[in-house]
Design an enzyme around this catalytic site. Structure first.
Site, PDB file in Angstrom:
ATOM      1  N   ARG A 118      46.725  55.359  36.136  1.00 35.00           N
ATOM      2  CA  ARG A 118      47.353  54.908  36.800  1.00 35.00           C
ATOM      3  C   ARG A 118      48.383  53.751  35.866  1.00 35.00           C
ATOM      4  O   ARG A 118      48.095  52.678  35.208  1.00 35.00           O
ATOM      5  CB  ARG A 118      47.148  53.381  37.763  1.00 35.00           C
ATOM      6  CG  ARG A 118      46.834  53.998  38.690  1.00 35.00           C
ATOM      7  CD  ARG A 118      46.106  53.153  40.334  1.00 35.00           C
ATOM      8  NE  ARG A 118      46.942  53.076  40.788  1.00 35.00           N
ATOM      9  CZ  ARG A 118      46.162  52.027  41.884  1.00 35.00           C
ATOM     10  NH1 ARG A 118      45.416  51.362  41.679  1.00 35.00           N
ATOM     11  NH2 ARG A 118      46.644  51.421  42.829  1.00 35.00           N
ATOM     12  N   SER A 129      49.755  52.244  44.910  1.00 33.85           N
ATOM     13  CA  SER A 129      50.149  51.449  44.967  1.00 33.85           C
ATOM     14  C   SER A 129      51.319  51.123  46.147  1.00 33.85           C
ATOM     15  O   SER A 129      51.417  50.313  47.113  1.00 33.85           O
ATOM     16  CB  SER A 129      50.671  51.039  43.792  1.00 33.85           C
ATOM     17  OG  SER A 129      49.967  50.395  43.016  1.00 33.85           O
ATOM     18  N   TYR A 223      40.305  48.487  37.417  1.00 32.47           N
ATOM     19  CA  TYR A 223      40.014  48.471  38.373  1.00 32.47           C
ATOM     20  C   TYR A 223      38.196  47.509  37.846  1.00 32.47           C
ATOM     21  O   TYR A 223      37.850  47.737  36.652  1.00 32.47           O
ATOM     22  CB  TYR A 223      38.872  49.366  38.556  1.00 32.47           C
ATOM     23  CG  TYR A 223      40.409  51.193  39.101  1.00 32.47           C
ATOM     24  CD1 TYR A 223      41.006  50.122  40.543  1.00 32.47           C
ATOM     25  CD2 TYR A 223      41.068  51.695  38.086  1.00 32.47           C
ATOM     26  CE1 TYR A 223      42.372  51.114  41.232  1.00 32.47           C
ATOM     27  CE2 TYR A 223      41.520  52.487  39.246  1.00 32.47           C
ATOM     28  CZ  TYR A 223      42.684  51.882  39.955  1.00 32.47           C
ATOM     29  OH  TYR A 223      43.599  52.925  41.083  1.00 32.47           O
TER      30      TYR A 223
HETATM   31  P1  NAD Z   1      41.688  48.789  44.600  1.00 32.77           P
HETATM   32  O1  NAD Z   1      42.449  48.892  45.849  1.00 32.77           O
HETATM   33  O2  NAD Z   1      40.387  49.615  43.545  1.00 32.77           O
HETATM   34  O3  NAD Z   1      40.526  47.195  44.643  1.00 32.77           O
HETATM   35  C1  NAD Z   1      41.325  45.893  45.396  1.00 32.77           C
HETATM   36  C2  NAD Z   1      40.638  45.013  44.877  1.00 32.77           C
HETATM   37  O4  NAD Z   1      39.846  44.113  45.396  1.00 32.77           O
HETATM   38  C3  NAD Z   1      40.476  44.965  43.841  1.00 32.77           C
HETATM   39  O5  NAD Z   1      41.561  43.905  42.539  1.00 32.77           O
HETATM   40  C4  NAD Z   1      39.503  45.065  42.597  1.00 32.77           C
HETATM   41  O6  NAD Z   1      38.842  43.810  41.941  1.00 32.77           O
HETATM   42  C5  NAD Z   1      38.727  43.335  44.423  1.00 32.77           C
HETATM   43  N1  NAD Z   1      36.448  43.646  44.091  1.00 32.77           N
HETATM   44  C6  NAD Z   1      36.454  44.612  44.234  1.00 32.77           C
HETATM   45  N2  NAD Z   1      34.680  44.699  44.143  1.00 32.77           N
HETATM   46  C7  NAD Z   1      35.321  43.007  44.695  1.00 32.77           C
HETATM   47  C8  NAD Z   1      34.032  41.905  44.818  1.00 32.77           C
HETATM   48  N3  NAD Z   1      33.265  42.403  44.873  1.00 32.77           N
HETATM   49  N4  NAD Z   1      35.037  41.093  45.451  1.00 32.77           N
HETATM   50  C9  NAD Z   1      36.033  41.067  45.586  1.00 32.77           C
HETATM   51  N5  NAD Z   1      37.202  41.000  45.066  1.00 32.77           N
HETATM   52  C10 NAD Z   1      37.024  43.107  44.461  1.00 32.77           C
HETATM   53  O7  NAD Z   1      42.412  48.022  43.789  1.00 32.77           O
HETATM   54  P2  NAD Z   1      43.880  48.532  43.245  1.00 32.77           P
HETATM   55  O8  NAD Z   1      44.619  47.509  44.045  1.00 32.77           O
HETATM   56  O9  NAD Z   1      44.203  49.881  43.735  1.00 32.77           O
HETATM   57  O10 NAD Z   1      44.173  48.798  41.428  1.00 32.77           O
HETATM   58  C11 NAD Z   1      43.322  47.403  40.839  1.00 32.77           C
HETATM   59  C12 NAD Z   1      43.711  47.565  40.139  1.00 32.77           C
HETATM   60  O11 NAD Z   1      44.588  48.969  39.968  1.00 32.77           O
HETATM   61  C13 NAD Z   1      45.475  46.304  39.600  1.00 32.77           C
HETATM   62  O12 NAD Z   1      45.745  45.333  39.878  1.00 32.77           O
HETATM   63  C14 NAD Z   1      45.661  46.704  38.092  1.00 32.77           C
HETATM   64  O13 NAD Z   1      44.889  46.188  37.518  1.00 32.77           O
HETATM   65  C15 NAD Z   1      45.513  48.616  38.357  1.00 32.77           C
HETATM   66  N6  NAD Z   1      46.749  49.529  38.591  1.00 32.77           N
HETATM   67  C16 NAD Z   1      47.485  49.554  37.336  1.00 32.77           C
HETATM   68  C17 NAD Z   1      49.196  50.009  37.843  1.00 32.77           C
HETATM   69  C18 NAD Z   1      49.530  50.646  36.634  1.00 32.77           C
HETATM   70  O14 NAD Z   1      49.905  50.513  35.497  1.00 32.77           O
HETATM   71  N7  NAD Z   1      50.702  51.205  37.410  1.00 32.77           N
HETATM   72  C19 NAD Z   1      49.493  49.407  39.211  1.00 32.77           C
HETATM   73  C20 NAD Z   1      48.548  49.705  40.558  1.00 32.77           C
HETATM   74  C21 NAD Z   1      47.159  49.322  40.215  1.00 32.77           C
END
Ligand code: NAD
Length: 362
Positions: A118, A129, A223
């Site tokens: 990512r 995403s 993450y």
């Molecule tokens: P995910 O589906 O793995 O997790 C969803 C959310 O759950 C995350 O925000 C995580 O912090 C949260 N979480 C985990 N344990 C928790 C808890 N106990 N209580 C509350 N919340 C909790 O995450 P995702 O949506 O696939 O992506 C997360 C991050 O990945 C993004 O915010 C970003 O930093 C990164 N990302 C980067 C890119 C990029 O640069 N191209 C694109 C997408 C995502």
């Protein structure tokens, strides 16, 4: 290249890996695209549209240089892949090692959409995403639909209706979309995440950050790291105190490759008001709520708990369109001049390829 698009066979899967718009671009670039008849019909893309886009139809969608899928193939389907073929799809490398080993043994070069790094350069290929965007949107609509009340504040001749209060736990891609959608529908929305950086993103969508006093670590990839047992207990206890204040809770908390953290114990559900709704997007990996039944919608203590799986497939038209564009971007990366040039020194190619990570010993 001959690119095959088989029909998805996993139960309940309505998406398709390539839509006519993307097929037309690939055909224009000189590729042959072979589509299995009816592959897109569950997503409202009919065979005629594929034909118009230049696709051909025969039974040989698996007999191709590159086979593109949404879900991982069954054992029987994988057996139909050519040795040396490239396979692209959500192949579940973190949870289905056996399936990946089988593909490797067969000489298939497999690229898992969920393993694409990512990084900014790979954003157009980021199917986690794109599909999470669909899932978060749909979760918000489900919450609105199951609530026995309005989301917005209304002033009517019969008096004023108070807006619903919504809490979104986990503010990654899906959570932020759920926040944006419930806000647009007029709810009073709060968001929570263990990653501190997310607070600003929640607030920029017009929602409030719910401070539970729990903050976790963030890994290099952005993450959340798993909370310690003490932090988890603190989070559960704080949530139990706050949940009775909310009409709807949408949970999306996930740790890649791990079971979903259990955030809402049965006692917290009991403490919620009758008619409240929990939409558990983490049902896919076991659920954030102790009472979630993955794949089911249940009512416990008057609270509706929705644990439906694969929400992106519930909105298959746009989910497929976005996914197909992600696949097209990966194909362009793997074959920039029209033929495959697999450069395993490249971060995206090496990261996404799941059958070449551990070269055969010797
Ligand atoms: P995910 O589906 O793995 O997790 C969803 C959310 O759950 C995350 O925000 C995580 O912090 C949260 N979480 C985990 N344990 C928790 C808890 N106990 N209580 C509350 N919340 C909790 O995450 P995702 O949506 O696939 O992506 C997360 C991050 O990945 C993004 O915010 C970003 O930093 C990164 N990302 C980067 C890119 C990029 O640069 N191209 C694109 C997408 C995502």
């Amino acid at each position: 290249m001959r690119i095959g698009v088989p029909k998805e066979t996993a139960q309940g899967e309505r998406r398709v890996a390539l839509v006519p718009e993307v097929v037309a671009k690939l055909v224009e670039a000189g590729h042959e695209v072979v589509v299995e008849r009816g592959a897109g019909s569950a997503a409202s893309f009919e065979d005629d549209a594929y034909a118009e886009a230049g696709a051909t139809f025969d039974d040989g969608a698996w007999d191709a240089d590159v086979v593109v899928k949404v879900q991982k193939p069954t054992v029987e389907e994988a057996g139909r892949l050519r040795t040396g073929a490239v396979l692209i799809g959500f192949l579940q490398p973190l949870t289905d090692r056996e399936g990946i080993d089988r593909l490797a043994a067969q000489g298939v070069v497999a690229f898992a959409m969920e393993s694409i790094p990512r990084i900014t350069r790979a954003q157009s290929m980021d199917a986690l995403s794109s599909q999470a965007t669909v899932g978060g949107y749909k979760a918000a609509l489900i919450a609105a639909d199951r609530l026995p009340r309005f989301l917005p504040m209304l002033t009517t001749a019969a008096g004023t209706v108070q807006p619903a209060k919504v809490l979104v736990i986990g503010a990654g891609v899906a959570g932020l979309q759920a926040i944006a959608t419930t806000r647009r529908l007029g709810g009073v929305v709060f968001g929570f995440d263990v990653r501190a950086a997310v607070r600003e993103q929640i607030e920029s969508l017009g929602a409030k950050f719910l401070d539970l006093g729990v903050q976790g670590e963030e890994t290099a990839g952005g993450y959340a790291a798993e909370l310690t047992p003490e932090q988890q207990a603190q989070q559960q206890a704080e949530l139990e105190k706050r949940l009775p204040d909310f009409d709807a809770v949408i949970t999306t908390a996930a740790i890649p490759g791990r079971p979903a953290p259990k955030l809402i114990p049965a006692s917290a559900v009991e403490a919620m008001r009758p008619g409240s709704v929990i939409v558990d997007l983490a049902a896919e990996t076991g659920g954030n709520c102790e009472l979630t039944q993955p794949g089911e919608e249940v009512v416990r203590e008057g609270v509706t708990i929705v644990g439906l799986l694969n929400l992106p497939s519930e909105m298959p038209y746009h989910a497929s369109q976005l996914y197909a564009r992600n696949v097209q971007a990966l194909l362009n990366h793997l074959a920039p001049e029209g033929t495959l040039v697999l450069d395993f020194d490249d971060e995206i190619t090496a990261g996404a390829c799941v059958t070449r990570k551990e070269p055969a010993a010797g």
